[in-house]
Write a protein that holds these residues in place. Structure first.
Motif, PDB file in Angstrom:
ATOM      1  N   ASP A   1       0.804  -1.228   0.000  1.00 37.12           N
ATOM      2  CA  ASP A   1       0.000   0.000   0.000  1.00 37.12           C
ATOM      3  C   ASP A   1       0.833   1.272   0.000  1.00 37.12           C
ATOM      4  O   ASP A   1       0.426   2.294   0.564  1.00 37.12           O
ATOM      5  CB  ASP A   1      -0.962   0.018   1.197  1.00 37.12           C
ATOM      6  CG  ASP A   1      -2.178  -0.868   0.965  1.00 37.12           C
ATOM      7  OD1 ASP A   1      -2.440  -1.220  -0.203  1.00 37.12           O
ATOM      8  OD2 ASP A   1      -2.855  -1.214   1.946  1.00 37.12           O
ATOM      9  N   LEU A   2       2.009   1.237  -0.605  1.00 36.48           N
ATOM     10  CA  LEU A   2       2.786   2.465  -0.733  1.00 36.48           C
ATOM     11  C   LEU A   2       2.127   3.380  -1.772  1.00 36.48           C
ATOM     12  O   LEU A   2       1.597   2.903  -2.775  1.00 36.48           O
ATOM     13  CB  LEU A   2       4.209   2.147  -1.187  1.00 36.48           C
ATOM     14  CG  LEU A   2       5.153   1.491  -0.184  1.00 36.48           C
ATOM     15  CD1 LEU A   2       6.555   1.422  -0.774  1.00 36.48           C
ATOM     16  CD2 LEU A   2       5.181   2.247   1.129  1.00 36.48           C
ATOM     17  N   PRO A   3       2.174   4.685  -1.553  1.00 37.21           N
ATOM     18  CA  PRO A   3       1.687   5.611  -2.582  1.00 37.21           C
ATOM     19  C   PRO A   3       2.484   5.440  -3.872  1.00 37.21           C
ATOM     20  O   PRO A   3       3.604   4.897  -3.864  1.00 37.21           O
ATOM     21  CB  PRO A   3       1.924   6.984  -1.952  1.00 37.21           C
ATOM     22  CG  PRO A   3       2.062   6.728  -0.489  1.00 37.21           C
ATOM     23  CD  PRO A   3       2.672   5.370  -0.361  1.00 37.21           C
ATOM     24  N   GLY A   4       1.940   5.928  -4.969  1.00 37.94           N
ATOM     25  CA  GLY A   4       2.581   5.741  -6.261  1.00 37.94           C
ATOM     26  C   GLY A   4       4.016   6.216  -6.327  1.00 37.94           C
ATOM     27  O   GLY A   4       4.902   5.496  -6.818  1.00 37.94           O
ATOM     28  N   LYS A   5       4.290   7.405  -5.835  1.00 37.24           N
ATOM     29  CA  LYS A   5       5.651   7.952  -5.882  1.00 37.24           C
ATOM     30  C   LYS A   5       6.606   7.091  -5.057  1.00 37.24           C
ATOM     31  O   LYS A   5       7.724   6.786  -5.495  1.00 37.24           O
ATOM     32  CB  LYS A   5       5.647   9.388  -5.337  1.00 37.24           C
ATOM     33  CG  LYS A   5       7.014  10.017  -5.114  1.00 37.24           C
ATOM     34  CD  LYS A   5       7.774  10.248  -6.413  1.00 37.24           C
ATOM     35  CE  LYS A   5       8.932  11.235  -6.233  1.00 37.24           C
ATOM     36  NZ  LYS A   5       9.925  10.790  -5.226  1.00 37.24           N
ATOM     37  N   ALA A   6       6.201   6.673  -3.881  1.00 34.45           N
ATOM     38  CA  ALA A   6       7.063   5.842  -3.036  1.00 34.45           C
ATOM     39  C   ALA A   6       7.308   4.483  -3.676  1.00 34.45           C
ATOM     40  O   ALA A   6       8.410   3.923  -3.575  1.00 34.45           O
ATOM     41  CB  ALA A   6       6.436   5.678  -1.657  1.00 34.45           C
ATOM     42  N   ALA A   7       6.295   3.934  -4.327  1.00 33.39           N
ATOM     43  CA  ALA A   7       6.457   2.650  -5.007  1.00 33.39           C
ATOM     44  C   ALA A   7       7.438   2.773  -6.171  1.00 33.39           C
ATOM     45  O   ALA A   7       8.272   1.885  -6.392  1.00 33.39           O
ATOM     46  CB  ALA A   7       5.108   2.146  -5.495  1.00 33.39           C
ATOM     47  N   LEU A   8       7.368   3.877  -6.913  1.00 35.35           N
ATOM     48  CA  LEU A   8       8.323   4.118  -7.996  1.00 35.35           C
ATOM     49  C   LEU A   8       9.743   4.233  -7.450  1.00 35.35           C
ATOM     50  O   LEU A   8      10.692   3.690  -8.023  1.00 35.35           O
ATOM     51  CB  LEU A   8       7.965   5.391  -8.761  1.00 35.35           C
ATOM     52  CG  LEU A   8       6.711   5.385  -9.629  1.00 35.35           C
ATOM     53  CD1 LEU A   8       6.492   6.766 -10.242  1.00 35.35           C
ATOM     54  CD2 LEU A   8       6.785   4.331 -10.737  1.00 35.35           C
ATOM     55  N   ASP A   9       9.887   4.954  -6.345  1.00 34.40           N
ATOM     56  CA  ASP A   9      11.215   5.134  -5.743  1.00 34.40           C
ATOM     57  C   ASP A   9      11.809   3.795  -5.305  1.00 34.40           C
ATOM     58  O   ASP A   9      12.994   3.520  -5.547  1.00 34.40           O
ATOM     59  CB  ASP A   9      11.134   6.071  -4.533  1.00 34.40           C
ATOM     60  CG  ASP A   9      10.969   7.523  -4.921  1.00 34.40           C
ATOM     61  OD1 ASP A   9      11.383   7.893  -6.044  1.00 34.40           O
ATOM     62  OD2 ASP A   9      10.426   8.298  -4.108  1.00 34.40           O
ATOM     63  N   ARG A  10      11.000   2.976  -4.652  1.00 36.70           N
ATOM     64  CA  ARG A  10      11.505   1.680  -4.204  1.00 36.70           C
ATOM     65  C   ARG A  10      11.875   0.808  -5.399  1.00 36.70           C
ATOM     66  O   ARG A  10      12.899   0.118  -5.396  1.00 36.70           O
ATOM     67  CB  ARG A  10      10.462   0.962  -3.342  1.00 36.70           C
ATOM     68  CG  ARG A  10      10.933  -0.396  -2.842  1.00 36.70           C
ATOM     69  CD  ARG A  10       9.947  -1.045  -1.912  1.00 36.70           C
ATOM     70  NE  ARG A  10       9.831  -0.329  -0.641  1.00 36.70           N
ATOM     71  CZ  ARG A  10       9.070  -0.744   0.371  1.00 36.70           C
ATOM     72  NH1 ARG A  10       8.360  -1.864   0.253  1.00 36.70           N
ATOM     73  NH2 ARG A  10       9.025  -0.045   1.485  1.00 36.70           N
ATOM     74  N   ALA A  11      11.064   0.847  -6.450  1.00 35.13           N
ATOM     75  CA  ALA A  11      11.338   0.051  -7.640  1.00 35.13           C
ATOM     76  C   ALA A  11      12.625   0.507  -8.326  1.00 35.13           C
ATOM     77  O   ALA A  11      13.414  -0.315  -8.813  1.00 35.13           O
ATOM     78  CB  ALA A  11      10.157   0.136  -8.600  1.00 35.13           C
ATOM     79  N   ALA A  12      12.836   1.823  -8.374  1.00 35.57           N
ATOM     80  CA  ALA A  12      14.053   2.357  -8.992  1.00 35.57           C
ATOM     81  C   ALA A  12      15.294   1.914  -8.233  1.00 35.57           C
ATOM     82  O   ALA A  12      16.340   1.607  -8.836  1.00 35.57           O
ATOM     83  CB  ALA A  12      13.979   3.879  -9.059  1.00 35.57           C
TER      84      ALA A  12
END
Length: 289
Positions: A238-249
């Protein structure tokens, strides 16, 4: 939703990558790499795909098992396993041959498809079957698909999440591409743009995140690590979109620091494989590629 250990299945492409200028093999493929990344992080992951009854499959199955996945989930079908011949220059790959083998347009057997219907999330790799996409949509299965190699070849109507590659030039807007995916019926869209970063649109708006600089050894599988991480971060943590992108990067950057799409023993290219594709190798050498 938050779920500590979701039931995850990646379906589709695998390949045996032969790096001709470096003399080694790596096992990969978008769907297989995603499944391995899930498994490496302790998640309940399976991989469904197809291999031929050949020596290439023996290498692939051994690597699949070493990665902690069940080799019995892989179907052996008449025909050849997927092989890619490529060269690598400072982490940038040049493809000389991409043979998709029996994995092209793969549709799982009935018992495996029944497992897909029970999964918390399914990811379809590149070169996926149009038939499989429509079945998953019709059955309401939560899933994603990587369309980086063919953006609009498949019907995307009703697809929950699409991953795609986009322009790495900051002067070129990403919004028109996202709008096209939305118009094609994709509900959520992630566009990765190399060093430029990534973008996520959930229908309510678009957020973006930068890339993570790293000393690149091999870019193979970085996008697959991104996909595996984004799915779990966004939909199960349930991470927000921006946080999910950051973790994926961050995870994608880590993948760039080793050979292959996931950590694996370096295997020398066997002479029998070089002999098998001798004509292809010679023709590309004559062409100066």
């Amino acid at each position: 939703m938050t779920k500590a250990n979701p039931n995850l299945i990646a379906v589709g492409d695998n390949c045996l990558d032969a790096y001709l200028n470096k003399g080694f093999l790596a096992v990969g493929g978008n769907a297989l790499n995603v499944a391995v990344q899930w498994r490496r992080h302790g998640l309940n992951a399976r991989y469904f795909g197809a291999l031929g009854a050949d020596a290439e499959a023996d290498i692939m199955l051994a690597a699949i098992e070493e990665a902690g996945l069940d080799r019995r989930d892989v179907e052996i079908r008449p025909g050849a396993s997927a092989v890619t011949l490529l060269t690598d220059d400072a982490g940038e790959r040049r493809f000389l041959l991409e043979s998709l083998g029996v994995g092209e347009d793969y549709v799982p057997s009935d018992d495996r498809y029944a497992a897909l219907r029970q999964a918390d999330w399914v990811h379809l790799g590149t070169n996926s079957s149009a038939t499989l996409v429509r079945r998953l949509v019709a059955d309401g299965v939560p899933f994603s698909i990587d369309v980086s190699t063919r953006h609009f070849d498949l019907s995307l109507e009703g697809v929950p999440l699409v991953f795609a590659s986009g322009p790495d030039d900051p002067a070129e807007p990403v919004e028109p591409l996202i709008a096209r995916f939305r118009a094609a019926g994709a509900r959520h869209v992630v566009v990765t743009c190399g060093k430029r970063g990534s973008f996520y649109d959930d229908g309510a708006g678009t957020v973006e995140a930068g890339s993570v600089p790293v000393a690149v050894v091999d870019t193979c599988g970085a996008g697959d690590s991104f996909i595996a991480t984004f799915i779990t971060a966004r939909f199960f943590s349930d991470l927000p979109g921006k946080a999910a992108l950051d973790r994926a990067a961050e995870r994608a950057s880590q993948t760039c620091t080793h050979l292959g799409g996931f950590p694996q023993p370096v295997r020398a290219i066997p002479q029998w494989l070089l002999a098998k594709y001798d004509a292809v190798i010679r023709s590309t050498q004559r062409a100066g590629t």
